[in-house]
Design an enzyme around this catalytic site. Structure first.
Site, mmCIF file in Angstrom:
data_model
loop_
_atom_site.group_PDB
_atom_site.id
_atom_site.type_symbol
_atom_site.label_atom_id
_atom_site.label_comp_id
_atom_site.label_asym_id
_atom_site.label_seq_id
_atom_site.Cartn_x
_atom_site.Cartn_y
_atom_site.Cartn_z
ATOM 1 N N HIS A 90 0.804 -1.221 0.000
ATOM 2 C CA HIS A 90 0.000 0.000 0.000
ATOM 3 C C HIS A 90 0.836 1.271 0.000
ATOM 4 C CE1 HIS A 90 -3.546 -2.456 1.827
ATOM 5 N NE2 HIS A 90 -3.377 -2.672 0.550
ATOM 6 N N GLY A 115 -1.561 -9.150 12.843
ATOM 7 C CA GLY A 115 -2.127 -7.823 13.059
ATOM 8 C C GLY A 115 -2.910 -7.248 11.906
ATOM 9 N N THR A 116 -3.731 -8.079 11.263
ATOM 10 C CA THR A 116 -4.596 -7.508 10.236
ATOM 11 C C THR A 116 -6.030 -7.963 10.457
ATOM 12 O OG1 THR A 116 -5.056 -7.287 7.878
ATOM 13 C CG2 THR A 116 -4.101 -9.373 8.595
HETATM 14 C C1 BV8 Z 1 -8.357 -1.980 -5.318
HETATM 15 C C2 BV8 Z 1 -2.931 3.033 2.385
HETATM 16 C C3 BV8 Z 1 -9.123 -2.114 -7.538
HETATM 17 C C4 BV8 Z 1 -3.559 4.371 2.620
HETATM 18 C C5 BV8 Z 1 -4.777 1.423 2.531
HETATM 19 C C6 BV8 Z 1 -12.421 -6.925 -3.655
HETATM 20 C C7 BV8 Z 1 -11.315 -6.930 -4.496
HETATM 21 C C8 BV8 Z 1 -10.624 -5.751 -4.773
HETATM 22 C C9 BV8 Z 1 -11.023 -4.544 -4.169
HETATM 23 C C10 BV8 Z 1 -12.093 -4.559 -3.317
HETATM 24 C C11 BV8 Z 1 -12.790 -5.729 -3.067
HETATM 25 N N1 BV8 Z 1 -13.779 -5.412 -2.215
HETATM 26 C C12 BV8 Z 1 -13.735 -4.102 -1.894
HETATM 27 C C13 BV8 Z 1 -12.735 -3.548 -2.573
HETATM 28 C C14 BV8 Z 1 -12.371 -2.146 -2.506
HETATM 29 C C15 BV8 Z 1 -11.367 -1.836 -1.401
HETATM 30 C C16 BV8 Z 1 -11.637 -2.588 -0.134
HETATM 31 O O1 BV8 Z 1 -10.956 -3.561 0.180
HETATM 32 N N2 BV8 Z 1 -12.590 -2.138 0.639
HETATM 33 C C17 BV8 Z 1 -12.907 -2.830 1.854
HETATM 34 C C18 BV8 Z 1 -12.710 -1.921 3.047
HETATM 35 C C19 BV8 Z 1 -14.303 -3.365 1.754
HETATM 36 N N3 BV8 Z 1 -10.034 -2.121 -1.863
HETATM 37 C C20 BV8 Z 1 -9.412 -1.166 -2.575
HETATM 38 O O2 BV8 Z 1 -9.919 -0.123 -2.891
HETATM 39 C C21 BV8 Z 1 -7.997 -1.466 -3.006
HETATM 40 N N4 BV8 Z 1 -7.905 -1.155 -4.406
HETATM 41 O O3 BV8 Z 1 -8.641 -3.112 -5.111
HETATM 42 O O4 BV8 Z 1 -8.490 -1.367 -6.526
HETATM 43 C C22 BV8 Z 1 -8.649 -1.529 -8.792
HETATM 44 C C23 BV8 Z 1 -8.035 -2.369 -9.724
HETATM 45 C C24 BV8 Z 1 -7.610 -1.836 -10.915
HETATM 46 C C25 BV8 Z 1 -7.765 -0.457 -11.186
HETATM 47 C C26 BV8 Z 1 -8.342 0.366 -10.229
HETATM 48 C C27 BV8 Z 1 -8.799 -0.162 -9.033
HETATM 49 C C28 BV8 Z 1 -7.006 -0.562 -2.311
HETATM 50 C C29 BV8 Z 1 -6.928 -0.898 -0.852
HETATM 51 C C30 BV8 Z 1 -5.755 -0.138 -0.212
HETATM 52 C C31 BV8 Z 1 -6.265 1.007 0.614
HETATM 53 N N5 BV8 Z 1 -5.150 1.674 1.305
HETATM 54 N N6 BV8 Z 1 -3.702 2.003 3.085
HETATM 55 C C32 BV8 Z 1 -3.361 4.829 4.044
HETATM 56 O O5 BV8 Z 1 -2.834 4.080 4.879
HETATM 57 O O6 BV8 Z 1 -3.758 5.973 4.313
HETATM 58 S S1 BV8 Z 1 -5.611 0.278 3.425
HETATM 59 C C33 BV8 Z 1 -5.340 0.587 5.057
HETATM 60 O O7 BV8 Z 1 -6.390 -0.052 5.730
HETATM 61 C C34 BV8 Z 1 -4.117 -0.059 5.612
HETATM 62 O O8 BV8 Z 1 -3.031 -0.017 4.734
HETATM 63 C C35 BV8 Z 1 -4.523 -1.452 5.873
HETATM 64 O O9 BV8 Z 1 -4.329 -2.253 4.762
HETATM 65 C C36 BV8 Z 1 -6.002 -1.311 6.047
HETATM 66 C C37 BV8 Z 1 -6.329 -1.526 7.479
HETATM 67 O O10 BV8 Z 1 -6.298 -2.837 7.609
HETATM 68 P P1 BV8 Z 1 -5.381 -3.484 8.756
HETATM 69 O O11 BV8 Z 1 -3.951 -3.253 8.463
HETATM 70 O O12 BV8 Z 1 -5.853 -4.853 8.915
HETATM 71 O O13 BV8 Z 1 -5.720 -2.640 10.018
HETATM 72 P P2 BV8 Z 1 -7.066 -2.705 10.765
HETATM 73 O O14 BV8 Z 1 -7.152 -1.500 11.562
HETATM 74 O O15 BV8 Z 1 -8.157 -3.049 9.824
HETATM 75 O O16 BV8 Z 1 -6.884 -3.979 11.710
HETATM 76 C C38 BV8 Z 1 -5.865 -3.973 12.659
HETATM 77 C C39 BV8 Z 1 -5.854 -5.359 13.261
HETATM 78 O O17 BV8 Z 1 -4.801 -5.385 14.233
HETATM 79 C C40 BV8 Z 1 -7.141 -5.716 13.980
HETATM 80 O O18 BV8 Z 1 -7.557 -6.987 13.581
HETATM 81 C C41 BV8 Z 1 -6.723 -5.746 15.463
HETATM 82 O O19 BV8 Z 1 -7.387 -6.745 16.190
HETATM 83 C C42 BV8 Z 1 -5.264 -6.083 15.359
HETATM 84 N N7 BV8 Z 1 -4.449 -5.651 16.498
HETATM 85 C C43 BV8 Z 1 -4.699 -4.646 17.363
HETATM 86 N N8 BV8 Z 1 -3.695 -4.583 18.269
HETATM 87 C C44 BV8 Z 1 -2.794 -5.567 17.945
HETATM 88 C C45 BV8 Z 1 -3.281 -6.240 16.802
HETATM 89 N N9 BV8 Z 1 -2.626 -7.267 16.247
HETATM 90 C C46 BV8 Z 1 -1.468 -7.655 16.818
HETATM 91 N N10 BV8 Z 1 -0.927 -7.051 17.894
HETATM 92 C C47 BV8 Z 1 -1.566 -6.011 18.484
HETATM 93 N N11 BV8 Z 1 -1.026 -5.419 19.579
#
Ligand code: BV8
Length: 260
Positions: free
Chosen positions: A123, A199-200
């Site tokens: 990302h 952690g995801t």
């Molecule tokens: C795309 C950078 C297509 C920016 C980020 C199916 C297929 C393809 C796409 C999609 C699809 N369905 C939906 C989509 C669209 C979308 C998507 O996924 N939406 C979701 C929300 C429904 N995806 C996209 O738009 C992607 N693009 O597919 O484009 C395309 C193809 C061709 C041409 C044009 C377009 C782009 C996705 C990337 C977005 N950018 N980051 C920035 O950071 O500002 S994503 C961002 O959120 C992060 O990078 C990270 O990836 C994500 C957050 O997720 P996590 O890292 O898991 O963090 P989160 O907070 O969710 O969870 C934290 C975890 O840690 C928790 O589980 C918690 O319990 C745990 N935790 C807490 N404490 C601890 C711990 N673990 C361990 N130890 C601890 N102490």
């Protein structure tokens, strides 16, 4: 850590025996560094904004200063944070398992900062900037430290085209992931005999599909996350422990197993 020695040894044993180990990390591995995860409620001014609504090209077009300031806030948070024992444990694990690769969704650069050698950033990198229009090619990187502009006004203009704004070199929602990095991550997930997922939440695609690819091609999926996630249902084993605590213990057991 209230996990039995037997469970920890089983978990570490899978990693010690791995021939092609991929480690997939999300924002949770940086939580103990003091960097909020995407799903954490951001504090103060940013509490009222949903990161999903800010991390998009539409949001930047609509209000470049708001999105620019949000990234500046996050860069300041990262600048005042330190990698934690979980990041360092993965460097040790790489020394024990040389062919290990890290595939990260994180943009904080902590894996690279602590010396992990082979890191695929899916990302992007919050510390890098590029022209919103990529006017000189993909990506048109910009050194904003070399630019003079009124920092209160939001982003500077791209110095090359003087038309588009500079923006963070991260992948926004609705934007394609870097093709080469994604292809390599898919191939590695196909070939992995073990994927350690740390952690995801497993909510963001296509990154969240990597563990399922490993599982479907006969590999094992191991998870470290204090909470259940979208990965948990396909994990062979799940340590519900913060990674900053679990990883040093697991890697120490792997070291002992490899040395005997
Ligand atoms: C795309 C950078 C297509 C920016 C980020 C199916 C297929 C393809 C796409 C999609 C699809 N369905 C939906 C989509 C669209 C979308 C998507 O996924 N939406 C979701 C929300 C429904 N995806 C996209 O738009 C992607 N693009 O597919 O484009 C395309 C193809 C061709 C041409 C044009 C377009 C782009 C996705 C990337 C977005 N950018 N980051 C920035 O950071 O500002 S994503 C961002 O959120 C992060 O990078 C990270 O990836 C994500 C957050 O997720 P996590 O890292 O898991 O963090 P989160 O907070 O969710 O969870 C934290 C975890 O840690 C928790 O589980 C918690 O319990 C745990 N935790 C807490 N404490 C601890 C711990 N673990 C361990 N130890 C601890 N102490």
């Amino acid at each position: 850590m209230n996990i039995s020695e037997e469970v920890l040894k089983q978990f570490a044993g899978h990693i010690a025996n791995a021939k092609r180990l991929v480690v997939s990390t999300g924002a949770g591995i940086s939580k103990e560094s003091g960097v909020p995860t995407f799903r954490d409620a951001h504090d103060g001014l940013w509490a009222k904004y949903d990161p999903m609504q800010l991390a998009t090209p539409q949001a930047f077009r609509r209000n470049p200063k708001l999105v620019w300031d949000w990234y500046q806030y996050r860069r300041d948070l990262i600048a005042s944070a330190e990698p934690n024992p979980g990041h360092y444990a993965l460097v040790e694990l790489e020394e024990l398992t040389p062919q290990m690769i890290i595939v990260t969704q994180n943009v904080d650069g902590f894996h690279q900062m602590v010396g992990s050698r082979d890191v695929i950033g899916l990302h992007g990198n919050i510390q890098e900037f590029k022209c919103f229009d990529n006017c000189q090619g993909i990506p048109t990187l910009i050194d904003i430290d070399a630019l003079e502009w009124d920092k209160e006004s939001g982003p500077p203009l791209c110095p090359y085209c003087q038309q588009a704004y500079a923006r963070p070199n991260v992948v926004w929602f609705g934007e394609a992931l870097p093709a080469e990095a994604l292809e390599r991550a898919f191939q590695l997930s196909l070939q992995a005999d073990v994927m350690l997922v740390v952690g995801t939440s497993g909510l963001v695609q296509p990154s969240a599909s990597l563990p399922a690819i490993t599982r479907r091609s006969g590999g094992m999926v191991l998870e470290i996350n204090p909470n259940p996630s979208m990965i948990t249902s396909i994990a062979n084993q799940h340590l519900m422990v913060p990674s900053g605590e679990a990883l040093p213990v697991v890697v120490n057991l792997v070291r002992q197993m490899k040395e005997t």
